[in-house]
Motif scaffolding. Structure first.
Motif, PDB file in Angstrom:
ATOM      1  N   MET A 474      33.598 -13.274 -28.145  1.00 34.02           N
ATOM      2  CA  MET A 474      32.459 -14.061 -28.602  1.00 34.02           C
ATOM      3  C   MET A 474      32.159 -13.672 -30.037  1.00 34.02           C
ATOM      4  SD  MET A 474      28.935 -12.632 -26.884  1.00 34.02           S
ATOM      5  CE  MET A 474      28.190 -11.058 -27.332  1.00 34.02           C
ATOM      6  N   SER A 475      31.490 -14.570 -30.734  1.00 31.74           N
ATOM      7  CA  SER A 475      31.093 -14.286 -32.107  1.00 31.74           C
ATOM      8  C   SER A 475      30.242 -13.027 -32.157  1.00 31.74           C
ATOM      9  CB  SER A 475      30.301 -15.464 -32.672  1.00 31.74           C
ATOM     10  OG  SER A 475      29.666 -15.106 -33.881  1.00 31.74           O
ATOM     11  N   GLY A 476      30.430 -12.242 -33.204  1.00 29.76           N
ATOM     12  CA  GLY A 476      29.603 -11.056 -33.382  1.00 29.76           C
ATOM     13  C   GLY A 476      28.146 -11.389 -33.621  1.00 29.76           C
ATOM     14  N   THR A 477      27.866 -12.648 -33.972  1.00 33.65           N
ATOM     15  CA  THR A 477      26.478 -13.069 -34.165  1.00 33.65           C
ATOM     16  C   THR A 477      25.832 -13.492 -32.849  1.00 33.65           C
ATOM     17  OG1 THR A 477      27.058 -15.395 -34.577  1.00 33.65           O
ATOM     18  CG2 THR A 477      27.083 -13.914 -36.466  1.00 33.65           C
ATOM     19  N   SER A 478      26.624 -13.525 -31.772  1.00 36.42           N
ATOM     20  CA  SER A 478      26.125 -13.966 -30.469  1.00 36.42           C
ATOM     21  C   SER A 478      25.341 -12.851 -29.778  1.00 36.42           C
ATOM     22  CB  SER A 478      27.294 -14.390 -29.584  1.00 36.42           C
ATOM     23  OG  SER A 478      28.011 -15.463 -30.164  1.00 36.42           O
ATOM     24  N   TYR A 479      24.696 -13.218 -28.698  1.00 36.02           N
ATOM     25  CA  TYR A 479      23.916 -12.253 -27.926  1.00 36.02           C
ATOM     26  C   TYR A 479      23.939 -12.677 -26.465  1.00 36.02           C
ATOM     27  CZ  TYR A 479      20.613 -16.046 -28.690  1.00 36.02           C
ATOM     28  OH  TYR A 479      20.029 -17.287 -28.764  1.00 36.02           O
ATOM     29  N   GLY A 480      23.435 -11.826 -25.617  1.00 33.34           N
ATOM     30  CA  GLY A 480      23.349 -12.148 -24.200  1.00 33.34           C
ATOM     31  C   GLY A 480      24.216 -11.240 -23.353  1.00 33.34           C
ATOM     32  N   ALA A 481      24.062 -11.350 -22.046  1.00 32.67           N
ATOM     33  CA  ALA A 481      24.785 -10.505 -21.088  1.00 32.67           C
ATOM     34  C   ALA A 481      26.184 -11.068 -20.861  1.00 32.67           C
ATOM     35  CB  ALA A 481      24.005 -10.415 -19.779  1.00 32.67           C
ATOM     36  N   CYS A 482      26.980 -11.034 -21.905  1.00 36.08           N
ATOM     37  CA  CYS A 482      28.324 -11.601 -21.879  1.00 36.08           C
ATOM     38  C   CYS A 482      29.345 -10.477 -21.753  1.00 36.08           C
ATOM     39  CB  CYS A 482      28.593 -12.399 -23.152  1.00 36.08           C
ATOM     40  SG  CYS A 482      27.458 -13.784 -23.380  1.00 36.08           S
ATOM     41  N   ILE A 483      30.149 -10.541 -20.708  1.00 36.11           N
ATOM     42  CA  ILE A 483      31.204  -9.558 -20.469  1.00 36.11           C
ATOM     43  C   ILE A 483      32.512 -10.181 -20.912  1.00 36.11           C
ATOM     44  CG2 ILE A 483      32.399  -8.224 -18.701  1.00 36.11           C
ATOM     45  CD1 ILE A 483      29.713  -8.264 -17.142  1.00 36.11           C
ATOM     46  N   LEU A 484      33.207  -9.535 -21.822  1.00 42.95           N
ATOM     47  CA  LEU A 484      34.297 -10.141 -22.579  1.00 42.95           C
ATOM     48  C   LEU A 484      35.571  -9.324 -22.486  1.00 42.95           C
ATOM     49  CD1 LEU A 484      31.973 -10.352 -25.660  1.00 42.95           C
ATOM     50  CD2 LEU A 484      32.509 -12.344 -24.247  1.00 42.95           C
ATOM     51  N   HIS A 485      36.662  -9.900 -23.010  1.00 42.38           N
ATOM     52  CA  HIS A 485      37.940  -9.187 -23.192  1.00 42.38           C
ATOM     53  C   HIS A 485      38.514  -8.688 -21.871  1.00 42.38           C
ATOM     54  CE1 HIS A 485      36.300  -7.787 -27.423  1.00 42.38           C
ATOM     55  NE2 HIS A 485      36.103  -9.084 -27.191  1.00 42.38           N
ATOM     56  N   VAL A 486      38.228  -9.363 -20.765  1.00 40.33           N
ATOM     57  CA  VAL A 486      38.734  -8.909 -19.467  1.00 40.33           C
ATOM     58  C   VAL A 486      40.256  -8.775 -19.541  1.00 40.33           C
ATOM     59  CG1 VAL A 486      39.041  -9.515 -17.054  1.00 40.33           C
ATOM     60  CG2 VAL A 486      36.817  -9.863 -18.151  1.00 40.33           C
ATOM     61  N   ALA A 487      40.755  -7.589 -19.205  1.00 42.18           N
ATOM     62  CA  ALA A 487      42.189  -7.308 -19.308  1.00 42.18           C
ATOM     63  C   ALA A 487      42.703  -6.714 -18.005  1.00 42.18           C
ATOM     64  CB  ALA A 487      42.463  -6.358 -20.482  1.00 42.18           C
ATOM     65  N   PRO A 488      43.900  -7.151 -17.588  1.00 40.91           N
ATOM     66  CA  PRO A 488      44.702  -8.190 -18.220  1.00 40.91           C
ATOM     67  C   PRO A 488      44.096  -9.581 -18.017  1.00 40.91           C
ATOM     68  CG  PRO A 488      45.758  -7.454 -16.203  1.00 40.91           C
ATOM     69  CD  PRO A 488      44.584  -6.546 -16.423  1.00 40.91           C
ATOM     70  N   GLU A 489      44.434 -10.499 -18.912  1.00 40.91           N
ATOM     71  CA  GLU A 489      43.842 -11.834 -18.877  1.00 40.91           C
ATOM     72  C   GLU A 489      44.340 -12.637 -17.674  1.00 40.91           C
ATOM     73  OE1 GLU A 489      45.296 -14.785 -21.758  1.00 40.91           O
ATOM     74  OE2 GLU A 489      46.675 -13.246 -22.503  1.00 40.91           O
ATOM     75  N   SER A 490      43.564 -13.645 -17.317  1.00 42.92           N
ATOM     76  CA  SER A 490      43.880 -14.451 -16.134  1.00 42.92           C
ATOM     77  C   SER A 490      45.144 -15.287 -16.320  1.00 42.92           C
ATOM     78  CB  SER A 490      42.698 -15.366 -15.798  1.00 42.92           C
ATOM     79  OG  SER A 490      42.328 -16.139 -16.922  1.00 42.92           O
ATOM     80  N   PHE A 491      45.418 -15.733 -17.536  1.00 42.67           N
ATOM     81  CA  PHE A 491      46.560 -16.626 -17.780  1.00 42.67           C
ATOM     82  C   PHE A 491      47.879 -15.984 -17.390  1.00 42.67           C
ATOM     83  CE2 PHE A 491      49.713 -18.855 -20.393  1.00 42.67           C
ATOM     84  CZ  PHE A 491      49.355 -20.180 -20.191  1.00 42.67           C
ATOM     85  N   ILE A 492      47.959 -14.665 -17.489  1.00 41.16           N
ATOM     86  CA  ILE A 492      49.196 -13.973 -17.109  1.00 41.16           C
ATOM     87  C   ILE A 492      49.098 -13.358 -15.717  1.00 41.16           C
ATOM     88  CG2 ILE A 492      49.812 -13.531 -19.519  1.00 41.16           C
ATOM     89  CD1 ILE A 492      48.935 -10.599 -19.071  1.00 41.16           C
ATOM     90  N   GLY A 493      48.086 -13.764 -14.964  1.00 39.42           N
ATOM     91  CA  GLY A 493      47.968 -13.315 -13.579  1.00 39.42           C
ATOM     92  C   GLY A 493      47.025 -12.162 -13.352  1.00 39.42           C
ATOM     93  N   GLY A 494      46.172 -11.833 -14.324  1.00 43.53           N
ATOM     94  CA  GLY A 494      45.183 -10.780 -14.137  1.00 43.53           C
ATOM     95  C   GLY A 494      44.200 -11.133 -13.033  1.00 43.53           C
TER      96      GLY A 494
END
Length: 575
Positions: A474-494
């Protein structure tokens, strides 16, 4: 000190042979004389200006200031245009092209008769890209930050880029702002050249460049429109010439301790979540093993003391500069910094901080009067994110930092966009919004889609924050209870690919835990039934990106560019 005959550029210009003749005659073709280049350090100015990058709009003039400084110090400046990566316009994401700019920077330096480099950037991805490329190239380099724009203004209210855009957009969606008022916000939120003046990714990364020692002390805090910025550009031009003569290369500055310093500074500033991805990639280019554990350890010990939006509630980067800037903040962090490290100034971190003062204790707080007692970021792990994910607790509604709710899953950005504002969407404020297939490969390029909009029906009810999970950024200017960068990503089967609407997800930020409340047996069954998605690209740069991009926890660099993958190309020997 280097002698003229030992300069790298001398391999091109000094030999009395046919190749040397060709190099000299062609530079004379452009109107230069031997007095311009002979025996002088040649300084490549890598300029990311373009007509469509508002953050760098002033670089067309600032490059002349850098050149003036190079000439004053006895060097010969040459401007080398590079990819601009305007955050606002490049789709699907500038992150798709960060590594391309890094490669371009490295090769521009390697293939030209360059003794040292001035790196002109500032818009989000340009800072890490330029530094990654210059680090790999290995010649003396100094970073010139674009500087933050002036604070915004609308109807007597101070506006912060990005942060207030999200805030007032929700108010417009709720019917509280008219189209005419919205036009006033559009015209008032960005009033000058320069990058975002909130503590977004741009301000975060330019500060990090200074914290690791690659910019002149105080450089990152100067507003783009301030005359001090012009003087800083000229000083950087003068300094790079001396760095060449001193052979002060990036490897002598970018040691592991410098990156730990940068992580501590980032935490204290209320940094962008993007800092993790970029810092990991930058450090590994320098041969330093930095990982998510370093950020989480710092987060436990370093409070947020920069009262800058979005973590802070009032001030912007212009106020931060007037309050003393990064030197003042680092001076307050001295107990947490290694002060003996070398920087591009030719002085140590400690020497650079001598005389630094805080002029407004509300903008730059003391360590015992922090705006948030822990650092800016937290790293969570669990069965949904075995390799980690990131949240910015300081910018979230604190009641959501320990939360359990039912998942509402969106399989793509178009899916989310088509459904999020529907009146019949079955959603409550306690739901956990999940957006997947938007990571490094899935996005493609891991776009800034992680600040999933609050559903329209909830906005109208007054809801302004809820838990959101994705493998995006998310943008560094964003805010909120956002959980990001989930690894490994879903597209490769995470594991994020296995979440179903209605599943319960628990998060516990103090415990650094995230958990999908589904049995291992059920997850195994879902995994066996999961069908992989087709690749996003079948040719070109995207094809290469797809096959070589690393995951978020490894910095999203290309595997073949990492230190240890193989020996660098070395100096050109075809003369």
């Amino acid at each position: 000190m280097k002698k003229p005959e030992t300069l790298r550029s001398a391999r091109w210009f000094a030999p009395d042979d046919l190749r040397g003749f060709g190099h000299r005659s062609r530079i004379m073709q452009m109107g230069y004389s031997p007095e311009d280049w002979a025996g002088k350090p040649v300084i490549g100015i890598i300029n990311t200006w373009s007509d469509i990058n508002p953050c760098h709009a002033h670089f067309k003039q600032r490059v002349e200031d850098v050149k003036r400084g190079v000439l004053q110090a006895g060097g010969f400046p040459v401007e080398l245009p590079a990819q601009s990566l305007a955050e606002q316009y490049v789709k699907p994401s500038t992150m798709l092209y960060r590594n391309l700019l890094a490669m371009e920077t490295e090769e521009l330096i390697r293939c030209h008769p360059i003794d040292g480099a001035v790196l002109m950037g500032g818009c989000d991805k340009t800072t890490p890209a330029l530094l990654m490329g210059a680090t790999s190239a290995g010649v003396p380099a100094i970073y010139v930050p674009a500087g933050p724009m002036l604070r915004g203004n609308w109807e007597g209210k101070t506006l912060g880029s990005g942060s207030d855009a999200w805030k007032y957009w929700d108010e417009r969606r709720a019917g509280n702002i008219t189209p005419v008022q919205w036009l006033g916000i559009e015209g008032g939120i960005a009033r000058s050249h320069g990058h975002c003046m909130t503590m977004g990714t741009a301000s975060t990364m330019t500060a990090i460049a200074e914290a690791i020692g690659m910019s002149l002390p105080g450089a990152s805090s100067i507003p783009a429109a301030d005359a001090n910025h012009i003087r800083m550009c000229a000083e950087s031009g003068r300094r790079i010439v001396q760095m060449v003569l001193e052979d002060l290369t990036p490897d002598k500055i970018q040691v592991r301790a410098a990156y730990i310093n940068a992580i501590h500074v980032a935490m204290a500033m209320g940094c962008s979540t993007n800092a993790i991805i970029h810092l990991v990639a930058m450090a590994r280019r320098a041969g330093c093993n930095i990982g998510l554990e370093d950020f989480d350890a710092a987060s436990r010990n370093i409070p947020v003391i920069a009262n800058i939006r979005p973590s802070g509630d009032t001030y912007l980067m212009e106020d931060f500069y007037y309050a003393g800037g990064l030197r003042a903040l680092m001076a307050r962090l001295k107990p947490h910094l290694d002060l003996g490290l070398m920087t591009v100034s030719g002085k140590t971190v400690g020497e650079n901080l001598e005389g630094a003062r805080v002029y407004n204790d509300d903008v730059i707080r003391s360590l015992d009067n922090a705006i948030y007692t822990e650092g800016s970021l937290a790293v969570l792990r669990g069965n949904i994110a075995p390799d980690g994910c990131v949240i910015k607790p300081a910018a979230a509604d604190q009641r959501l930092l320990q939360h359990t709710g039912k998942a509402l899953v969106f399989d793509s950005y178009p899916d989310m966009k088509a459904r999020i504002n529907r009146a019949d969407l079955d959603v409550s404020a306690d739901h956990v919004l999940v957006l997947r297939n938007v990571g490094p490969q899935g996005g493609p390029g891991m776009p800034e889609w992680g600040m999933i909009p609050i559903p329209q029906k909830l906005v109208e009810q007054g809801v302004r924050d809820m838990v959101r999970i994705s493998d995006a950024r998310m943008s560094g200017t964003s805010y909120g209870a956002c959980i990001l960068h989930v690894a490994p990503e879903s597209f490769i089967g995470g594991p994020l690919a296995l979440v179903q609407t209605g599943d319960e997800i628990s998060i516990d930020v103090p415990a650094r835990r995230i958990h999908l409340e589904v049995s291992p047996e059920e997850l195994a069954r879902r995994k066996a039934a999961h069908a992989p998605l087709p690749p996003r690209y079948e040719r070109g740069y995207g094809w290469m990106f797809t096959r070589h991009i690393q995951q978020a926890d490894s910095g999203c660099d290309f595997d073949f560019l990492q230190t240890g993958f193989g020996q660098p190309a070395g100096e050109p020997d075809i003369f």
